[in-house]
Design a protein around this motif. Structure first.
Motif, mmCIF file in Angstrom:
data_model
loop_
_atom_site.group_PDB
_atom_site.id
_atom_site.type_symbol
_atom_site.label_atom_id
_atom_site.label_comp_id
_atom_site.label_asym_id
_atom_site.label_seq_id
_atom_site.Cartn_x
_atom_site.Cartn_y
_atom_site.Cartn_z
ATOM 1 N N THR A 49 50.394 29.512 41.713
ATOM 2 C CA THR A 49 49.772 30.363 40.888
ATOM 3 C C THR A 49 50.036 31.804 40.978
ATOM 4 O O THR A 49 50.212 32.148 42.222
ATOM 5 C CB THR A 49 48.031 29.983 41.027
ATOM 6 O OG1 THR A 49 47.631 30.385 42.210
ATOM 7 C CG2 THR A 49 47.931 28.461 40.660
ATOM 8 N N ARG A 109 42.370 27.553 31.168
ATOM 9 C CA ARG A 109 41.883 27.972 32.487
ATOM 10 C C ARG A 109 41.663 27.019 33.595
ATOM 11 O O ARG A 109 40.795 27.272 34.303
ATOM 12 C CB ARG A 109 40.754 29.099 32.374
ATOM 13 C CG ARG A 109 41.361 30.340 31.490
ATOM 14 C CD ARG A 109 40.359 31.215 31.270
ATOM 15 N NE ARG A 109 40.727 32.630 30.807
ATOM 16 C CZ ARG A 109 40.664 32.774 29.577
ATOM 17 N NH1 ARG A 109 39.797 32.049 28.892
ATOM 18 N NH2 ARG A 109 41.227 33.906 28.913
ATOM 19 N N GLY A 112 43.200 27.555 37.058
ATOM 20 C CA GLY A 112 42.425 28.516 37.922
ATOM 21 C C GLY A 112 41.026 27.896 38.039
ATOM 22 O O GLY A 112 40.634 28.317 39.346
ATOM 23 N N THR A 117 41.459 29.770 41.696
ATOM 24 C CA THR A 117 42.454 30.767 41.627
ATOM 25 C C THR A 117 42.106 31.907 40.493
ATOM 26 O O THR A 117 42.596 32.592 40.268
ATOM 27 C CB THR A 117 43.710 30.328 41.441
ATOM 28 O OG1 THR A 117 43.923 29.551 40.640
ATOM 29 C CG2 THR A 117 44.231 29.548 42.927
ATOM 30 N N TYR A 118 41.076 31.485 39.730
ATOM 31 C CA TYR A 118 40.734 32.504 38.491
ATOM 32 C C TYR A 118 40.222 33.568 39.005
ATOM 33 O O TYR A 118 39.325 33.779 39.561
ATOM 34 C CB TYR A 118 39.977 31.852 37.414
ATOM 35 C CG TYR A 118 39.861 32.543 36.390
ATOM 36 C CD1 TYR A 118 40.816 32.858 35.130
ATOM 37 C CD2 TYR A 118 38.593 33.217 35.938
ATOM 38 C CE1 TYR A 118 40.734 33.505 34.271
ATOM 39 C CE2 TYR A 118 38.330 33.992 34.795
ATOM 40 C CZ TYR A 118 39.445 34.233 34.026
ATOM 41 O OH TYR A 118 39.174 34.919 32.972
ATOM 42 N N LEU A 125 45.378 34.665 37.208
ATOM 43 C CA LEU A 125 45.244 33.708 38.486
ATOM 44 C C LEU A 125 45.536 34.245 39.593
ATOM 45 O O LEU A 125 46.494 35.347 39.696
ATOM 46 C CB LEU A 125 46.152 32.523 38.064
ATOM 47 C CG LEU A 125 46.004 31.715 36.989
ATOM 48 C CD1 LEU A 125 46.926 30.474 37.006
ATOM 49 C CD2 LEU A 125 44.535 31.100 36.994
#
Length: 164
Positions: A49, A109, A112, A117-118, A125
């Motif tokens: 990501t 999303r 994420g 990872t958002y 990300l």
């Protein structure tokens, strides 16, 4: 999970993934606007990501994995960002990227959220790497504390080569 973007603290939301976990499912969009989920992928996979493939650090990461893909035969490499599929396709075409598959998390999303990872403050990300074996077990995880740093290329490739 603590992370920084250009030395400023940011908030990562979603579930943190650990080695030994079953790989979380996701839905992302490929460059042909088709939905791709974990079940659509097979074998050993590297999921990366990144904030945006059209930035210098991400550009270098994707190019490096594209160049090293031949050294990990039978391993699929996916780079996932919030970039729109049109931009990803254009960037890949302009840079000769043909061994890494780009996917976009812009729509739902779920990468994420499901992989933690958002970046709440940026809507992007964070930089992270996950190696998933052919049984959908996570065998390697790297969340970068400073999002603008590069991942450990050699450790990721080693984990992918050793995965079954």
């Amino acid at each position: 999970m603590k992370a920084k973007f250009q030395n400023n603290p940011v908030t990562l939301t979603g579930s943190v993934v650990k080695v030994g976990d079953n790989a979380p499912d996701f839905k992302a969009i490929d460059n042909n606007l088709k939905e791709v989920s974990l079940k659509d992928t097979k074998g050993v996979r590297i999921l990366l990501t990144v904030p945006s493939i059209d930035t210098p650090v991400c550009d270098l990461e994707v190019r490096t994995f594209n160049d090293k893909a031949a050294s990990v035969k039978g391993v699929s490499i996916y780079t996932i960002s919030m970039d729109l599929p049109f931009a990803q396709a254009r960037w890949c075409g302009a840079h000769g990227i043909n061994s890494v598959t780009t996917l976009s998390d812009y729509k739902d999303r779920l990468v994420g959220k499901n992989y933690g990872t958002y970046v709440e403050e940026l809507g992007l990300l964070a930089r992270a790497a996950f190696v998933i074996d052919s049984n959908n077990k996570v065998v390697y995880v790297e969340y970068l504390e400073e999002i603008t740093n590069q991942p450990n290329f050699e450790a990721i490739l080693k984990a992918a080569k050793e995965a079954k």
